[in-house]
Design a protein around this motif. Structure first.
Motif, PDB file in Angstrom:
ATOM      1  N   LYS A 468      47.227  51.786  49.674  1.00  0.00           N
ATOM      2  CA  LYS A 468      48.549  52.038  50.289  1.00  0.00           C
ATOM      3  C   LYS A 468      49.672  51.713  49.314  1.00  0.00           C
ATOM      4  O   LYS A 468      50.666  52.426  49.237  1.00  0.00           O
ATOM      5  N   ARG A 469      49.495  50.611  48.565  1.00  0.00           N
ATOM      6  CA  ARG A 469      50.531  50.237  47.595  1.00  0.00           C
ATOM      7  C   ARG A 469      50.541  51.200  46.404  1.00  0.00           C
ATOM      8  O   ARG A 469      51.607  51.521  45.867  1.00  0.00           O
ATOM      9  N   ALA A 470      49.363  51.641  45.999  1.00  0.00           N
ATOM     10  CA  ALA A 470      49.273  52.515  44.832  1.00  0.00           C
ATOM     11  C   ALA A 470      49.749  53.939  45.125  1.00  0.00           C
ATOM     12  O   ALA A 470      50.321  54.605  44.266  1.00  0.00           O
ATOM     13  N   PHE A 471      49.532  54.409  46.370  1.00  0.00           N
ATOM     14  CA  PHE A 471      49.902  55.775  46.755  1.00  0.00           C
ATOM     15  C   PHE A 471      50.640  55.731  48.100  1.00  0.00           C
ATOM     16  O   PHE A 471      50.056  55.995  49.154  1.00  0.00           O
ATOM     17  N   PRO A 472      51.933  55.405  48.055  1.00  0.00           N
ATOM     18  CA  PRO A 472      52.675  55.165  49.309  1.00  0.00           C
ATOM     19  C   PRO A 472      53.108  56.430  50.050  1.00  0.00           C
ATOM     20  O   PRO A 472      53.588  56.341  51.169  1.00  0.00           O
ATOM     21  N   HIS A 473      52.965  57.621  49.423  1.00  0.00           N
ATOM     22  CA  HIS A 473      53.515  58.835  50.048  1.00  0.00           C
ATOM     23  C   HIS A 473      52.447  59.628  50.799  1.00  0.00           C
ATOM     24  O   HIS A 473      52.362  60.845  50.710  1.00  0.00           O
ATOM     25  N   GLY A 474      51.628  58.947  51.533  1.00  0.00           N
ATOM     26  CA  GLY A 474      50.594  59.586  52.335  1.00  0.00           C
ATOM     27  C   GLY A 474      49.808  58.494  53.044  1.00  0.00           C
ATOM     28  O   GLY A 474      50.233  57.342  53.080  1.00  0.00           O
ATOM     29  N   GLU A 475      48.672  58.855  53.602  1.00  0.00           N
ATOM     30  CA  GLU A 475      47.869  57.836  54.260  1.00  0.00           C
ATOM     31  C   GLU A 475      46.386  58.067  53.999  1.00  0.00           C
ATOM     32  O   GLU A 475      45.929  59.209  53.844  1.00  0.00           O
ATOM     33  N   PHE A 476      45.665  56.975  53.914  1.00  0.00           N
ATOM     34  CA  PHE A 476      44.224  57.019  53.690  1.00  0.00           C
ATOM     35  C   PHE A 476      43.496  56.824  55.015  1.00  0.00           C
ATOM     36  O   PHE A 476      43.898  56.009  55.848  1.00  0.00           O
ATOM     37  N   LYS A 477      42.425  57.566  55.192  1.00  0.00           N
ATOM     38  CA  LYS A 477      41.547  57.438  56.352  1.00  0.00           C
ATOM     39  C   LYS A 477      40.144  57.130  55.835  1.00  0.00           C
ATOM     40  O   LYS A 477      39.663  57.793  54.903  1.00  0.00           O
ATOM     41  N   LEU A 478      39.487  56.141  56.446  1.00  0.00           N
ATOM     42  CA  LEU A 478      38.166  55.729  55.989  1.00  0.00           C
ATOM     43  C   LEU A 478      37.200  55.613  57.153  1.00  0.00           C
ATOM     44  O   LEU A 478      37.523  55.012  58.185  1.00  0.00           O
ATOM     45  N   GLY A 479      36.022  56.211  56.981  1.00  0.00           N
ATOM     46  CA  GLY A 479      34.940  56.063  57.942  1.00  0.00           C
ATOM     47  C   GLY A 479      33.820  55.256  57.305  1.00  0.00           C
ATOM     48  O   GLY A 479      33.418  55.524  56.172  1.00  0.00           O
ATOM     49  N   VAL A 480      33.309  54.260  58.022  1.00  0.00           N
ATOM     50  CA  VAL A 480      32.331  53.326  57.462  1.00  0.00           C
ATOM     51  C   VAL A 480      31.025  53.421  58.255  1.00  0.00           C
ATOM     52  O   VAL A 480      31.027  53.364  59.489  1.00  0.00           O
ATOM     53  N   SER A 481      29.910  53.540  57.541  1.00  0.00           N
ATOM     54  CA  SER A 481      28.600  53.647  58.192  1.00  0.00           C
ATOM     55  C   SER A 481      28.121  52.278  58.653  1.00  0.00           C
ATOM     56  O   SER A 481      28.716  51.242  58.342  1.00  0.00           O
ATOM     57  N   ASN A 482      27.018  52.288  59.377  1.00  0.00           N
ATOM     58  CA  ASN A 482      26.306  51.046  59.665  1.00  0.00           C
ATOM     59  C   ASN A 482      25.648  50.537  58.381  1.00  0.00           C
ATOM     60  O   ASN A 482      25.609  51.236  57.364  1.00  0.00           O
ATOM     61  N   GLU A 483      25.125  49.336  58.438  1.00  0.00           N
ATOM     62  CA  GLU A 483      24.450  48.767  57.268  1.00  0.00           C
ATOM     63  C   GLU A 483      23.101  49.451  57.075  1.00  0.00           C
ATOM     64  O   GLU A 483      22.286  49.553  57.992  1.00  0.00           O
ATOM     65  N   GLY A 484      22.862  49.952  55.845  1.00  0.00           N
ATOM     66  CA  GLY A 484      21.598  50.596  55.522  1.00  0.00           C
ATOM     67  C   GLY A 484      20.685  49.644  54.772  1.00  0.00           C
ATOM     68  O   GLY A 484      21.148  48.763  54.057  1.00  0.00           O
ATOM     69  N   HIS A 485      19.373  49.846  54.929  1.00  0.00           N
ATOM     70  CA  HIS A 485      18.402  48.956  54.282  1.00  0.00           C
ATOM     71  C   HIS A 485      17.386  49.700  53.420  1.00  0.00           C
ATOM     72  O   HIS A 485      16.717  49.082  52.605  1.00  0.00           O
TER      73      HIS A 485
END
Length: 620
Positions: A468-485
């Motif tokens: 957010k600080r590095a690229f303030p002119h937009g927004e980041f969206k993140l999807g996170v998986s479950n823990e894989g083994h």
């Protein structure tokens, strides 16, 4: 046409010794310009003061031959100036005290010169000066008054048109009355033989030539070290051996990369001193884009920026902490060449690092496509210092532009490359074991759980804040998986991350684990069954080719996500309360359902989330 001329002439009336010669102020201006070019602006002052002094002495001697009284000559001094063409006008006030022998005891004069030729010519040919420029007029006044008064009288220019003042003003006093206020000026009246001037200039040229030879040799050695693959620490030490000046290399956050010429204790002391200075200064201008010197009570720091691909990547500095006088101009030429060498080393390291990371990105693609057996993946991971036997997470990420920052395709590609480079550097700084790649327009992070207390939520939150600080002119969206083994299941966890990313509608970070039953439904790949339920429950709203239905489905999704809270939904959709109520009534009519019924609300929300995750509908 050919002409032949055979002529001669002789003026019997012209006086040989004091013949008048016609010249212009421009001719003297040209002479001044040439003197500056040949001996420098600092040295011409003494030359011109002595030149003016001799003219003043000569004119005063001629005046004294006419038996004119000293009192009259004091009055006429500025008039002689004006008649000579040095000035176009003047004002003059003078108070002189004489003894019983009509000898000058005390003299206080002041006045202005109007349109001094020196000021005019200097500005025309050399521009505005930092100091007064009417050196010839000062010398002339001093020589003229000294000769007629029989004791040393010195003039001093106070303001000058040549340095931007509105008028040239001056003061005259006897040397005794000036006391110590003219000590710095007296050296200009001392004649320096031309041979001494030439010898000095020759010595300066020899010194400059010697330094340029040293600089060329220094550059040659740097190039050889770089070509031989010498590391930054070794080159820094060799530069110190050559200059005997402590040297420091820092990154753009002013974190030390390496240093030489200082003991560890001295380095820490000077580092703390500089950090305290920076903290107290609280100035954004302390970090230079060119040459800069920072001074504290403890040290002086000469700084040159390190540029890589037109961006400041760090700083090189010479540290003066010995109390000695240093030639900063020469030192900076050396420091600047060292900074260029560091730029090449860092560029090489950056290119090698990014190439390695991109190679790892290709490796990630092979993992996600399950092209390689699990045991071979684990073996290859060891070559990249990755322990793929450990638990892991897959993160899918998108950078979504704001409306104000719409980009072309080329700009979009360049931005993706920038984001990728920044993430490379971030994980390198934080010593994370990971793979980074691009897939289906998304950035994919494969993050290995290195310690038992590793928190994926904390790690992702910190990454998100950094981006957010590095690229303030937009927004980041993140999807996170479950823990894989098991590494062979990486593709499934990629699907989890992708599904979670699609549901980042009201949150910037969504974990697959937080989807609950929705994740289970989607993970079963029961697309046909989900569509059947959706058609039954949504009725006419499921006609997705109608943009009005898409708008109503978006309203329904936001309303249900907010738990039926009208005020929050109104804010999220930027609607009036009456407009929102109208839409809700229309939706209830089409669905033939009561949206205040918790069971109905929960079921509809699950259906919409499933359709969004499967890509059946898009609600941005």
């Amino acid at each position: 046409m050919i002409i032949n001329i055979n002529d001669e002439a002789y003026n019997d009336e012209m006086v040989i010794d004091e013949r008048p010669m016609a010249t212009s102020s421009s001719a003297l201006g040209i002479m001044r310009h040439q003197l500056v070019r040949n001996i420098g602006i600092e040295r011409i002052k003494g030359f011109l003061v002595r030149f003016g002094w001799e003219m003043g002495v000569n004119d005063a001697k001629e005046a004294l031959k006419k038996n004119i009284s000293v009192k009259t000559l004091i009055e006429q001094g500025p008039i002689v100036h004006m008649k000579s063409g040095h000035i176009r006008g003047f004002t003059h006030e003078c108070s002189a005290e004489f003894n019983e022998h009509d000898e000058v005891v005390s003299l206080h004069g002041s006045g202005t010169w109007i349109d001094s030729y020196e000021a005019v010519e200097h500005v025309k040919r050399l521009g505005l000066s930092d100091t007064q420029v009417c050196h010839t007029l000062i010398g002339y006044s001093s020589g003229f008054m000294t000769t007629i008064c029989g004791q040393t009288v010195l003039a001093k220019e106070i303001t000058c048109v040549g340095k931007g003042d509105p008028v040239c003003t001056w003061i005259t006093r006897t040397k005794i009355e000036w006391d110590r206020m003219m000590e710095d000026e007296l050296s200009y009246y001392q004649e320096t033989p031309i041979m001494e001037e030439l010898e000095y200039t020759y010595e300066q040229l020899l010194e400059q030539q010697s330094f340029l030879t040293q600089l060329t040799e220094f550059q040659k050695k740097l190039n050889e070290e770089i070509a031989n693959g010498t590391d930054l620490e070794s080159i820094t030490s060799k530069v110190y051996d050559s200059t005997q000046i402590p040297i420091l290399v820092e990154d753009k956050e002013l974190r030390t990369i390496t240093y030489a010429g200082l003991s560890e204790d001295m380095y820490r002391e000077l580092d703390l001193d500089m950090k305290e200075y920076m903290r107290k200064s609280k100035s954004q201008n302390l970090l230079p884009i060119g040459k800069k010197t920072i001074k504290t009570d403890r040290q002086e720091k000469l700084i040159s920026p390190i540029y890589v691909e037109k961006k400041v990547l760090g700083y090189c500095s010479f540290l003066y902490n010995d109390g000695k006088t240093h030639n900063e101009e020469k030192d900076y030429l050396i420091l600047d060449r060292f900074a260029n060498a560091v730029s090449l080393i860092l560029l090489n390291e950056k290119t090698r690092f990014e190439s390695f990371e991109r190679m790892k990105g290709n490796f990630l693609e092979q993992i996600l496509q399950a092209q390689i057996p699990a045991h071979e993946i684990i073996q290859r991971g060891k070559y990249a210092n990755l322990d793929l036997d450990k638990p892991y997470y897959v993160v899918a990420m998108e950078y979504r532009k704001t409306e104000q920052s719409t980009l072309s395709m080329e700009e979009e590609f360049f931005l993706q490359e920038q984001i990728l480079e920044v993430i490379f550097e971030y994980f390198n700084d934080h010593k994370y074991q990971n793979l980074i790649g691009q897939r289906e327009g998304k950035l994919i992070l494969f993050m290995i759980k290195q310690q038992k207390n590793f928190s994926i939520q904390t790690a992702i939150d910190e990454l998100y804040q950094f981006l957010k600080r590095a690229f303030p002119h937009g927004e980041f969206k993140l999807g996170v998986s479950n823990e894989g083994h098991d590494i062979k299941d990486a593709a499934a966890y990629y699907e989890e991350a992708s599904i979670a990313l699609k549901l980042t509608l009201q949150k910037n970070i969504v974990s697959f684990d937080s989807l609950g039953i929705v994740g289970v439904l989607i993970n079963s790949n029961n697309l046909k069954g989900i569509k059947m339920v959706a058609k039954k429950e949504l009725g006419d709203l499921y006609q997705l080719d109608d943009p009005r239905n898409i708008e109503l489905l978006k309203t329904l999704y936001v309303f249900l996500s907010n738990g039926g809270k009208l005020e929050q939904t109104m804010s999220d959709l930027v609607l009036s309360m009456s407009g929102l109520r109208h839409r809700i009534r229309r939706i209830e009519g089409l669905l033939e359902k009561d949206l205040r019924d918790p069971e109905e609300m929960h079921q509809l929300l699950l259906i919409l989330k499933a359709l969004i995750a499967l890509g059946e509908i898009s609600i941005d």
